[in-house]
Write a protein that holds these residues in place. Structure first.
Motif, PDB file in Angstrom:
ATOM      1  N   GLN A  63       0.814  -1.213   0.000  1.00  0.00           N
ATOM      2  CA  GLN A  63       0.000   0.000   0.000  1.00  0.00           C
ATOM      3  C   GLN A  63       0.850   1.267   0.000  1.00  0.00           C
ATOM      4  O   GLN A  63       0.337   2.365  -0.219  1.00  0.00           O
ATOM      5  CB  GLN A  63      -0.924   0.007   1.226  1.00  0.00           C
ATOM      6  CG  GLN A  63      -1.890  -1.175   1.269  1.00  0.00           C
ATOM      7  CD  GLN A  63      -2.684  -1.223   2.564  1.00  0.00           C
ATOM      8  OE1 GLN A  63      -2.513  -0.379   3.434  1.00  0.00           O
ATOM      9  NE2 GLN A  63      -3.560  -2.197   2.677  1.00  0.00           N
ATOM     10  N   HIS A  64       2.163   1.113   0.251  1.00  0.00           N
ATOM     11  CA  HIS A  64       3.030   2.287   0.369  1.00  0.00           C
ATOM     12  C   HIS A  64       4.085   2.370  -0.732  1.00  0.00           C
ATOM     13  O   HIS A  64       4.434   3.475  -1.159  1.00  0.00           O
ATOM     14  CB  HIS A  64       3.732   2.273   1.729  1.00  0.00           C
ATOM     15  CG  HIS A  64       2.795   2.355   2.902  1.00  0.00           C
ATOM     16  ND1 HIS A  64       2.331   3.552   3.403  1.00  0.00           N
ATOM     17  CD2 HIS A  64       2.226   1.381   3.657  1.00  0.00           C
ATOM     18  CE1 HIS A  64       1.516   3.317   4.425  1.00  0.00           C
ATOM     19  NE2 HIS A  64       1.448   2.005   4.599  1.00  0.00           N
ATOM     20  N   GLU A  76       8.719   5.879   0.563  1.00  0.00           N
ATOM     21  CA  GLU A  76       8.266   6.171   1.908  1.00  0.00           C
ATOM     22  C   GLU A  76       8.891   5.191   2.893  1.00  0.00           C
ATOM     23  O   GLU A  76       8.899   3.982   2.677  1.00  0.00           O
ATOM     24  CB  GLU A  76       6.743   6.086   1.976  1.00  0.00           C
ATOM     25  CG  GLU A  76       6.043   7.178   1.177  1.00  0.00           C
ATOM     26  CD  GLU A  76       4.543   7.162   1.392  1.00  0.00           C
ATOM     27  OE1 GLU A  76       4.110   6.565   2.401  1.00  0.00           O
ATOM     28  OE2 GLU A  76       3.823   7.724   0.571  1.00  0.00           O
ATOM     29  N   THR A  99       7.831   4.187   5.684  1.00  0.00           N
ATOM     30  CA  THR A  99       6.871   3.244   6.273  1.00  0.00           C
ATOM     31  C   THR A  99       6.812   1.954   5.462  1.00  0.00           C
ATOM     32  O   THR A  99       6.853   0.850   6.024  1.00  0.00           O
ATOM     33  CB  THR A  99       5.467   3.873   6.338  1.00  0.00           C
ATOM     34  OG1 THR A  99       5.511   5.044   7.139  1.00  0.00           O
ATOM     35  CG2 THR A  99       4.469   2.885   6.922  1.00  0.00           C
ATOM     36  N   GLY A 100       6.714   2.073   4.155  1.00  0.00           N
ATOM     37  CA  GLY A 100       6.652   0.891   3.304  1.00  0.00           C
ATOM     38  C   GLY A 100       7.914   0.061   3.379  1.00  0.00           C
ATOM     39  O   GLY A 100       7.867  -1.169   3.428  1.00  0.00           O
TER      40      GLY A 100
END
Length: 304
Positions: free
Chosen positions: A92-93, A152, A154-155
Motif C-alpha cells: 500500500q506504500h 516512503e 513506512t513501506g
C-alpha cells in the motif's frame, strides 16, 4: 538427502513465484491485501482439512496440534502473520518490486545471522560471500524498476519486518523440530487463519466475488500449500540458511512467469542478477572457497 532438500527449496521458490501473478488479478477484483492474505490461508486450511478427513488423518492432526501447539503458534505467527500481513501492508506504500527486494534482502541477512547467533559462532566466509553476492544479485534483478530510492520509509520498514518474520519462521521451524509434511502445514495454517482474521476484521470483512475464486484457489494450492510443504520438508533435510539462499531463485522464476504469461521482457542487469544469485548458491552449498584454498595450497607445495 541434501540434493533432495535443495530440489524441494527450488520447487518452493517456483511455486512462490506465482504469488505476484495471481495477487495482481485479485487486487483488480477489489479485494484488499488483508482479504487476499486471509482467504488464501482459509481456503488452504479447508483444503487440507478435507484431505485429512478423507485420508483418516484428522486424529493425527489433532494430536499434533495438542502436543506442539505452542511451537506451532510461534512459528505460524512469524511465517503467516508477520510475513503475510506486513508484506501485503507494504504494497500500500511502495512498489511491489521494492517490497520483494527489501523482504528477501532482510530475510537473507537475518537467516544467516540468526543461525550464527543461535549456534554461538561467527558468520563463516562462505556465508558472508553468499550474502554479499545474493544481495547484489537481488539489487540487479529489481534495479530496473528505478524505484529503489526515494520511497516512503513506512513501506520500506513494513517490507523489512516481513523479511525478518520469514527468516524467524525458517530458523525456528527447524530449531523447534516441527517436521515436514502436510500435517505440520495444516497446523500452521490453523493458527495462520486465526492470526490473519484479526487485521481483516479491523479493516472490514469482505466476501470474495465469484470472479476471484479461481485465483484464490491457485494461491491456496500452489504457494500456500505447495510452497510451505516444500519449505518445511526441505528444512528437515538441509540447513535453514541453505533453504533461504536457494529460495532466492523465486524472483528469477517470477521474472520467467512474467515473461511467459505477461509478456514482460527480462533485461541484461536482471539476467546478471540472477546469475549472481546462482553463483552465491553454488559457493555456499559446495564450499567453493575451501576447495579453492586447498587447490592453492596444493599448487604452492608443488612449486616449493
Amino acid at each position: 538427502m541434501k540434493i533432495y532438500g535443495g530440489l524441494l527449496a527450488v520447487l518452493a521458490a517456483l511455486l512462490n513465484g506465482t504469488v505476484g501473478f495471481f495477487s495482481v488479478n485479485l487486487f483488480q477484483t477489489g479485494l484488499s491485501s488483508e482479504a487476499v492474505a486471509f482467504y488464501k490461508c482459509l481456503i488452504a486450511f479447508m483444503t487440507l482439512g478435507v484431505w485429512a478427513a478423507m485420508t483418516g488423518q484428522l486424529g493425527t492432526l489433532g494430536r499434533y496440534v495438542r502436543q506442539l501447539w505452542l511451537r506451532i503458534a510461534v512459528c505460524a505467527f512469524f511465517g503467516f502473520f508477520v510475513l503475510y500481513y506486513f508484506e501485503t501492508a507494504a504494497y500500500q506504500h511502495i512498489n511491489v518490486a521494492v517490497v520483494v527486494f527489501c523482504l528477501f534482502g532482510a530475510s537473507t541477512i537475518a537467516t544467516f545471522l540468526l543461525n550464527a547467533a543461535l549456534g554461538r559462532r561467527w558468520v563463516n566466509k562462505h556465508e558472508l560471500v553468499a550474502m554479499l553476492l545474493s544481495l547484489g544479485g537481488l539489487y540487479l534483478v529489481f534495479v530496473e524498476t528505478q524505484q529503489l530510492s526515494g520511497q516512503e520509509s513506512t513501506g520500506l520498514l513494513l517490507a523489512v519486518v516481513a523479511g525478518l518474520g520469514y527468516a524467524s519462521f525458517l530458523v525456528l521451524t527447524q530449531k523447534l523440530g516441527l517436521g515436514g509434511g502436510l500435517i505440520p502445514v495444516a497446523a500452521l495454517l490453523l493458527f495462520g487463519v486465526i492470526y490473519l482474521s484479526i487485521p481483516l476484521a479491523l479493516s472490514g470483512w469482505a466476501v470474495p466475488s465469484s470472479d476471484s475464486l479461481f485465483d484464490l484457489l491457485m494461491l491456496a494450492i500452489l504457494p500456500t500449500i505447495g510452497g510451505f510443504w516444500c519449505t518445511t520438508k526441505s528444512l528437515t533435510l538441509i540447513e535453514s540458511q541453505s533453504v533461504q539462499l536457494i529460495e532466492l531463485t523465486e524472483p528469477i522464476f517470477a521474472l520467467i512467469i512474467g515473461f511467459v504469461f505477461l509478456g514482460q521482457l527480462v533485461t541484461g542487469p536482471q539476467m546478471l542478477g540472477g546469475g549472481l544469485i546462482m553463483v552465491a548458491i553454488v559457493i555456499h552449498e559446495f564450499a567453493i572457497l575451501d576447495r579453492l584454498d586447498r587447490l592453492w595450497a596444493r599448487s604452492k607445495r608443488s612449486y616449493s
